[in-house]
Scaffold this active site. Structure first.
Site, PDB file in Angstrom:
ATOM      1  N   TYR A 182     -29.909  24.076  12.252  1.00 44.69           N
ATOM      2  CA  TYR A 182     -29.094  23.116  11.519  1.00 44.69           C
ATOM      3  C   TYR A 182     -28.607  21.984  12.422  1.00 44.69           C
ATOM      4  O   TYR A 182     -28.189  22.206  13.562  1.00 44.69           O
ATOM      5  CB  TYR A 182     -27.885  23.805  10.895  1.00 44.69           C
ATOM      6  CG  TYR A 182     -28.217  24.621   9.670  1.00 44.69           C
ATOM      7  CD1 TYR A 182     -28.693  24.007   8.521  1.00 44.69           C
ATOM      8  CD2 TYR A 182     -28.027  25.993   9.660  1.00 44.69           C
ATOM      9  CE1 TYR A 182     -28.985  24.741   7.384  1.00 44.69           C
ATOM     10  CE2 TYR A 182     -28.306  26.754   8.538  1.00 44.69           C
ATOM     11  CZ  TYR A 182     -28.792  26.115   7.397  1.00 44.69           C
ATOM     12  OH  TYR A 182     -29.087  26.859   6.281  1.00 44.69           O
ATOM     13  N   LYS A 228      -6.873  50.155  14.474  1.00 43.70           N
ATOM     14  CA  LYS A 228      -6.732  49.007  13.585  1.00 43.70           C
ATOM     15  C   LYS A 228      -8.080  48.324  13.372  1.00 43.70           C
ATOM     16  O   LYS A 228      -9.007  48.485  14.151  1.00 43.70           O
ATOM     17  CB  LYS A 228      -5.764  47.988  14.201  1.00 43.70           C
ATOM     18  CG  LYS A 228      -4.356  48.495  14.417  1.00 43.70           C
ATOM     19  CD  LYS A 228      -3.449  47.392  14.943  1.00 43.70           C
ATOM     20  CE  LYS A 228      -3.847  46.890  16.301  1.00 43.70           C
ATOM     21  NZ  LYS A 228      -2.921  45.853  16.814  1.00 43.70           N
TER      22      LYS A 228
END
Length: 360
Positions: A254, A34
């Protein structure tokens, strides 16, 4: 220098598969691929799994991508089909489906198929996610047996909610529910995911479903994959593209989220949350560079992150940082981030180059 890339060690994959094959003994292996094979590359990993008996995926498009790449091994659609129109596609491509609702069962019974499908019937024994109720299971099973659209007897399956903590009572409660159904049906069984398989929770399995362990990662919080004899398949890496000295009191990144407590030197790696590295990785999350770990500082940006190299480091531009791999287990990084290894691997972005070591 390179931006983010992931080296995929196919020899490690084969080592893990051999280990699991040996442990499985007479049981069959449904290898779980998956989410782009947990970030490792769906079609390439599938091509390497000659010793697996079948492949499990979650979505129809994953199954069809494997068929288009020439994968002929049996494929099982673990969430089943979403629309009745998909049934003819599954039949034409010889893709097996899980049935977990009456809605799906009725659609399968009513379909007009040229070729019957092999079917797995999922039972909700206590996880309460998907699966038919235990008291409905025998009737569902008999209806599937009676349908012209079903090839042979269904395989009966369930899923443990707490297999990664094998000692909890819920596992035995679920197993007792499942065993009571098996007494009535005498079906072929699939119970164990990676954790249940390694913990031997259901030795009566006919099919086991290894996923995370294929890629060399432990499903248990208290052990690393290497402690279980597994080898990590993915090494996520990026180059250092800048270094600079930072004075005490200066901030990086940031929001000025990290401020130097003393003069130091930082390195900037060409990887960020746009590559799937977690934005919420906290200060101190380790990055392995040339023989030792350095701490992450500041906020992870879309394309870059910073590490504190210290003034005594001789790391220069062009050095390679390892975000996880044999030197730095993904399980350790997951602990720092407050998540699980599955999420880190599955979130590796499509723009990250997967390097299998055999391309010029």
């Amino acid at each position: 220098m390179r931006p983010a890339w992931a080296a995929i060690d196919l020899k490690a994959l084969q080592h893990n598969l051999r280990l699991l094959r040996e442990k499985a003994g007479h049981r069959q292996l449904l290898a779980i691929l998956k989410a782009n094979a947990y970030g490792h590359g769906l079609t390439r990993i599938a091509a390497e799994l000659q010793q697996a008996d079948a492949i499990g995926v979650a979505r129809v498009d994953e199954a069809l991508a494997l068929r288009q790449e020439g994968i002929v091994k049996p494929i099982v659609l673990l969430e089943g089909f979403f629309e009745p129109s998909q049934l003819a596609v599954l039949a034409a491509s010889q893709i097996q489906t899980v049935i977990h609702t009456e809605h799906q069962l009725v659609q399968l019974e009513r379909a007009e198929l040229n070729t019957p499908l092999k079917v797995w019937l999922k039972v909700d024994t206590g996880m309460h996610r998907i699966g038919v109720e235990p008291e409905e299971t025998v009737a569902f099973y008999r209806r599937l047996q009676a349908s012209d659209n079903v090839d042979g007897d269904p395989i009966l399956m369930t899923h443990f909610a707490s297999a990664d903590t094998p000692e909890v009572e819920q596992n035995q409660q679920q197993l007792a529910v499942f065993n009571s159904l098996q007494d009535s049906l005498q079906a072929r069984l699939s119970i164990s995911n990676s954790a249940a398989f390694l913990a031997d929770l259901a030795p009566q399995d006919n099919w086991v479903r290894p996923g995370l362990v294929l890629y060399g990662v432990s499903p248990f919080a208290d052990r690393r994959g290497q402690q279980l004899g597994l080898k990590p398949v993915m090494t996520l890496q990026a180059s250092i593209i800048s270094t600079r000295e930072i004075d005490q009191g200066e901030s990086v990144g940031y929001g000025a989220a990290w401020t130097a407590r003393h003069k130091t030197r930082i390195g900037i790696l060409a990887i960020g949350y746009g590559d799937g590295y977690p934005r919420n990785a906290p200060e101190g999350t380790p990055v392995w560079i040339e023989g030792r770990c350095y701490p992450l500082v500041g906020r992870v940006s879309m394309d870059m992150l910073a590490v504190d190299l210290g003034l005594d480091s001789d790391i220069e531009i062009g050095a390679t940082g390892v975000l996880w791999g044999p030197q730095l287990p993904v399980e350790e990084v997951a602990e720092h981030v407050g998540t699980i290894s599955h999420e880190l691997l599955c979130n590796v972005a499509r723009r990250v180059v997967l390097d299998y070591g055999d391309e010029n």
